[in-house]
Design an enzyme around this catalytic site. Structure first.
Site, PDB file in Angstrom:
ATOM      1  N   ARG A  81       0.854  -1.188   0.000  1.00 16.16           N
ATOM      2  CA  ARG A  81       0.000   0.000   0.000  1.00 16.16           C
ATOM      3  C   ARG A  81       0.889   1.238   0.000  1.00 16.16           C
ATOM      4  O   ARG A  81       1.750   1.399   0.879  1.00 16.16           O
ATOM      5  CB  ARG A  81      -0.909  -0.024   1.241  1.00 16.16           C
ATOM      6  CG  ARG A  81      -1.757   1.212   1.376  1.00 16.16           C
ATOM      7  CD  ARG A  81      -2.818   1.086   2.474  1.00 16.16           C
ATOM      8  NE  ARG A  81      -3.545   2.327   2.526  1.00 16.16           N
ATOM      9  CZ  ARG A  81      -3.418   3.244   3.486  1.00 16.16           C
ATOM     10  NH1 ARG A  81      -2.639   3.012   4.532  1.00 16.16           N
ATOM     11  NH2 ARG A  81      -4.084   4.376   3.428  1.00 16.16           N
ATOM     12  N   HIS A 125      -2.996  10.993   0.439  1.00 15.68           N
ATOM     13  CA  HIS A 125      -2.458  10.771   1.786  1.00 15.68           C
ATOM     14  C   HIS A 125      -1.838  12.108   2.217  1.00 15.68           C
ATOM     15  O   HIS A 125      -0.655  12.204   2.515  1.00 15.68           O
ATOM     16  CB  HIS A 125      -1.446   9.627   1.785  1.00 15.68           C
ATOM     17  CG  HIS A 125      -1.164   9.042   3.141  1.00 15.68           C
ATOM     18  ND1 HIS A 125      -1.312   7.696   3.414  1.00 15.68           N
ATOM     19  CD2 HIS A 125      -0.745   9.601   4.299  1.00 15.68           C
ATOM     20  CE1 HIS A 125      -0.975   7.457   4.676  1.00 15.68           C
ATOM     21  NE2 HIS A 125      -0.618   8.611   5.237  1.00 15.68           N
ATOM     22  N   GLU A 170      -7.526   8.640   5.923  1.00 20.68           N
ATOM     23  CA  GLU A 170      -7.792   9.294   7.197  1.00 20.68           C
ATOM     24  C   GLU A 170      -8.301  10.734   7.047  1.00 20.68           C
ATOM     25  O   GLU A 170      -7.635  11.694   7.461  1.00 20.68           O
ATOM     26  CB  GLU A 170      -6.526   9.278   8.079  1.00 20.68           C
ATOM     27  CG  GLU A 170      -5.977   7.882   8.312  1.00 20.68           C
ATOM     28  CD  GLU A 170      -4.779   7.852   9.273  1.00 20.68           C
ATOM     29  OE1 GLU A 170      -4.306   8.930   9.671  1.00 20.68           O
ATOM     30  OE2 GLU A 170      -4.344   6.757   9.631  1.00 20.68           O
ATOM     31  N   ASN A 296      -7.563   2.061   9.682  1.00 22.17           N
ATOM     32  CA  ASN A 296      -6.249   2.228  10.305  1.00 22.17           C
ATOM     33  C   ASN A 296      -6.462   2.242  11.808  1.00 22.17           C
ATOM     34  O   ASN A 296      -7.220   3.065  12.334  1.00 22.17           O
ATOM     35  CB  ASN A 296      -5.601   3.553   9.877  1.00 22.17           C
ATOM     36  CG  ASN A 296      -5.211   3.555   8.399  1.00 22.17           C
ATOM     37  OD1 ASN A 296      -5.309   2.525   7.721  1.00 22.17           O
ATOM     38  ND2 ASN A 296      -4.774   4.691   7.909  1.00 22.17           N
ATOM     39  N   TYR A 298      -4.558   2.022  15.691  1.00 19.60           N
ATOM     40  CA  TYR A 298      -3.329   2.056  16.493  1.00 19.60           C
ATOM     41  C   TYR A 298      -3.575   1.830  17.971  1.00 19.60           C
ATOM     42  O   TYR A 298      -2.816   1.170  18.648  1.00 19.60           O
ATOM     43  CB  TYR A 298      -2.600   3.398  16.281  1.00 19.60           C
ATOM     44  CG  TYR A 298      -1.992   3.473  14.902  1.00 19.60           C
ATOM     45  CD1 TYR A 298      -0.721   2.970  14.656  1.00 19.60           C
ATOM     46  CD2 TYR A 298      -2.722   3.974  13.823  1.00 19.60           C
ATOM     47  CE1 TYR A 298      -0.171   2.982  13.377  1.00 19.60           C
ATOM     48  CE2 TYR A 298      -2.179   3.993  12.546  1.00 19.60           C
ATOM     49  CZ  TYR A 298      -0.904   3.493  12.333  1.00 19.60           C
ATOM     50  OH  TYR A 298      -0.369   3.491  11.071  1.00 19.60           O
ATOM     51  N   GLU A 352      -3.658  -0.059   8.041  1.00 21.46           N
ATOM     52  CA  GLU A 352      -2.471   0.370   8.801  1.00 21.46           C
ATOM     53  C   GLU A 352      -2.600  -0.156  10.212  1.00 21.46           C
ATOM     54  O   GLU A 352      -3.658  -0.015  10.842  1.00 21.46           O
ATOM     55  CB  GLU A 352      -2.362   1.899   8.913  1.00 21.46           C
ATOM     56  CG  GLU A 352      -1.864   2.591   7.689  1.00 21.46           C
ATOM     57  CD  GLU A 352      -1.742   4.100   7.893  1.00 21.46           C
ATOM     58  OE1 GLU A 352      -1.541   4.574   9.034  1.00 21.46           O
ATOM     59  OE2 GLU A 352      -1.866   4.807   6.881  1.00 21.46           O
TER      60      GLU A 352
HETATM   61  O1  IFM Z   1       2.384   7.811   9.833  1.00 21.89           O
HETATM   62  C1  IFM Z   1       1.006   7.848   9.982  1.00 21.89           C
HETATM   63  C2  IFM Z   1       0.313   7.628   8.648  1.00 21.89           C
HETATM   64  O2  IFM Z   1       0.719   8.565   7.692  1.00 21.89           O
HETATM   65  C3  IFM Z   1      -1.173   7.740   8.792  1.00 21.89           C
HETATM   66  N1  IFM Z   1      -1.654   6.910   9.860  1.00 21.89           N
HETATM   67  C4  IFM Z   1      -0.984   6.961  11.120  1.00 21.89           C
HETATM   68  C5  IFM Z   1       0.511   6.791  10.925  1.00 21.89           C
HETATM   69  C6  IFM Z   1       1.239   6.833  12.278  1.00 21.89           C
HETATM   70  O3  IFM Z   1       1.005   8.040  12.919  1.00 21.89           O
END
Ligand code: IFM
Length: 445
Positions: A81, A125, A170, A296, A298, A352
């Site tokens: 990606r 992006h 995002e 995405n 985290y 992500e």
């Molecule tokens: O690095 C970023 C990415 O560009 C978009 N999503 C979160 C990642 C980590 O912060």
């Protein structure tokens, strides 16, 4: 009950990848006719980037394409990606096109195909052409139409070789961090503008999907949202209400229009006069059927009504170098929530997932990033668990292939499974890269 090994819990058609984005790795900021992006401009603002760095060189991926393609192939992934830098393809975001820019992405896409790797391309992006920002950027409705033209231009040249085409990465970050908090490009601080920007991003997504399909799209088309599971800090009714509101602002503000064709009422009420201007037909345009949803993920978000910082550190839980709590169960919870709220949910890809860690580097160049391995294993298990609960999971991609420019944090935070020495630009796979490769090898059987 004994559970089968993790790799066996994924079907043979599952998509496994690594992810990057143009501004974060390409460098070559002025090469071959590339125009200025809002991030090139933002990096020049004193104090905007923690280490006062920029994307001029980054990982120099633009000049090291073949080497990086071999690196990707060496991991055994079946997808990569990446994103396309709009100002490389159309320097001002309107008017003339730059053939050399698309040549680069053609080499990239063809190089992936030669290696049997699926191409997953994102159109936005975050590196909007500065030329469009000067006309009002995402706050100006005309940018919506410029984006549709750009999407059609890219598809006309590369669409037959792109497996997954993503409109935006995002949109919450572009709208909220870029136009409300102002700590990301273009550095605007206005809740009203941010709300309008979010609407224009969603609208451009929907109109682009319509146009790409009318042009005969061959790729799977979708969008990527950054989502978190919001949980109340306590069982007090006010904390429960605060968590529901945080979920409405962050997740439902984007997902409801896409899947239900409306914005959440409670957020519209909260915005009041700052709510976006929505023209007749906009919501129908946004709610186009999608071939997939990219998520995405985290960390989770723990919310209290008092706004007190209920950080993971205070709760004694592990955090990454971004101070983000490591909580894989949050990913399962989020995926199940999406499945519950949106019965028409298309196949879901975790586009992500990964962590910044203070990697231990040894004299021989070895990076033994056990924290990252534990993070990845935990989250892949969380995806398996969601799949077992009926969520239509189709893929998982690690953020990131290599250490890179982490936006306002500059080069201080390292997310890569491959280490980058920013002096020599040498790439060295970390222990996590070996772990991922071994995991995928076991999965292939
Ligand atoms: O690095 C970023 C990415 O560009 C978009 N999503 C979160 C990642 C980590 O912060």
């Amino acid at each position: 009950m004994s559970q089968s090994p993790l790799h066996r819990q994924f079907p043979p058609h599952f998509v496994w990848g690594v992810a990057t984005s143009s501004f974060q790795i390409e460098g070559a900021a002025h090469a071959d006719g590339k125009g200025e992006s809002i991030w090139d401009r933002f990096c020049k603002q004193p104090g905007a980037i923690a280490d006062a760095s920029n994307g001029d060189i980054a990982c120099d991926h633009y000049h090291r394409l073949e080497q990086d393609l071999d690196l990707i192939a060496s991991l055994g992934v079946n997808a990569y990606r990446f994103s396309i830098a709009w100002p490389r393809v159309q320097p001002l975001g309107h008017g003339g096109w730059n053939g050399k820019g698309l040549d680069f992405y053609e080499r990239l896409v063809d190089g992936l195909r030669q290696r049997g790797i699926k191409a997953w391309a994102t159109l936005n992006h975050w590196d909007l052409p500065q030329g469009l920002q000067e006309r009002g950027g995402w706050n100006d409705r005309d940018t919506v139409h410029r984006f549709v033209d750009y999407a059609r231009h890219v598809q006309a040249r590369l669409g037959d070789r792109i497996d997954g085409l993503t409109t935006h990465n995002e949109p919450w970050v572009v709208a909220t961090l870029g136009h409300d908090h102002g700590n990301f490009a273009p550095g605007i601080k206005s809740r009203k503008i941010a709300a309008q920007v979010s609407h224009h991003l969603l609208l451009s997504h929907g109109l682009a999907l319509q146009a790409l399909r009318a042009d005969g799209a061959k790729s799977q088309l979708g969008i990527v949202l950054n989502l978190s599971s919001c949980v109340p800090a306590t069982a007090m009714p006010e904390d429960i209400a605060a968590a529901a509101m945080a979920d409405a602002r962050g997740r439902r503000w984007y997902a409801d229009p896409l899947f239900k064709g409306c914005y959440p009422e409670e957020v519209l009420a909260e915005l009041g006069a700052d709510a976006p201007v929505v023209e007749p037909g906009d919501m129908r345009s946004i709610a186009q059927p999608m071939d997939y949803l990219g998520v995405n993920f985290y960390t989770r978000t723990v919310v209290s009504a008092s706004g007190a910082d209920w950080g993971a550190k205070e709760r004694g839980l592990p955090v990454t170098d971004m101070d983000w709590e490591v909580y894989p169960q949050g990913l399962t919870d989020l995926l199940c929530l999406l499945h519950r709220d949106y019965p028409e949910l298309p196949p879901v890809y975790v586009t992500e997932n990964g962590g910044a860690f203070r990697d231990q580097t040894f004299a021989n160049g070895r990076v033994q990033d056990d924290d990252r391995i534990a993070y990845l294993r935990g989250h892949i298990a969380a995806v398996a668990s969601a799949m077992q609960q009926g969520v239509p999971m189709a893929g998982y991609m690690v953020w990131s292939l290599m250490d890179n420019f982490e936006w306002a944090s500059g080069y201080l935070k390292r997310f890569g499974i491959v280490h980058v020495d920013y002096k020599t630009l040498d790439r060295t796979p970390k222990a996590s890269a070996d772990w991922y490769r071994d995991f995928l090898q076991a999965w292939r059987g």
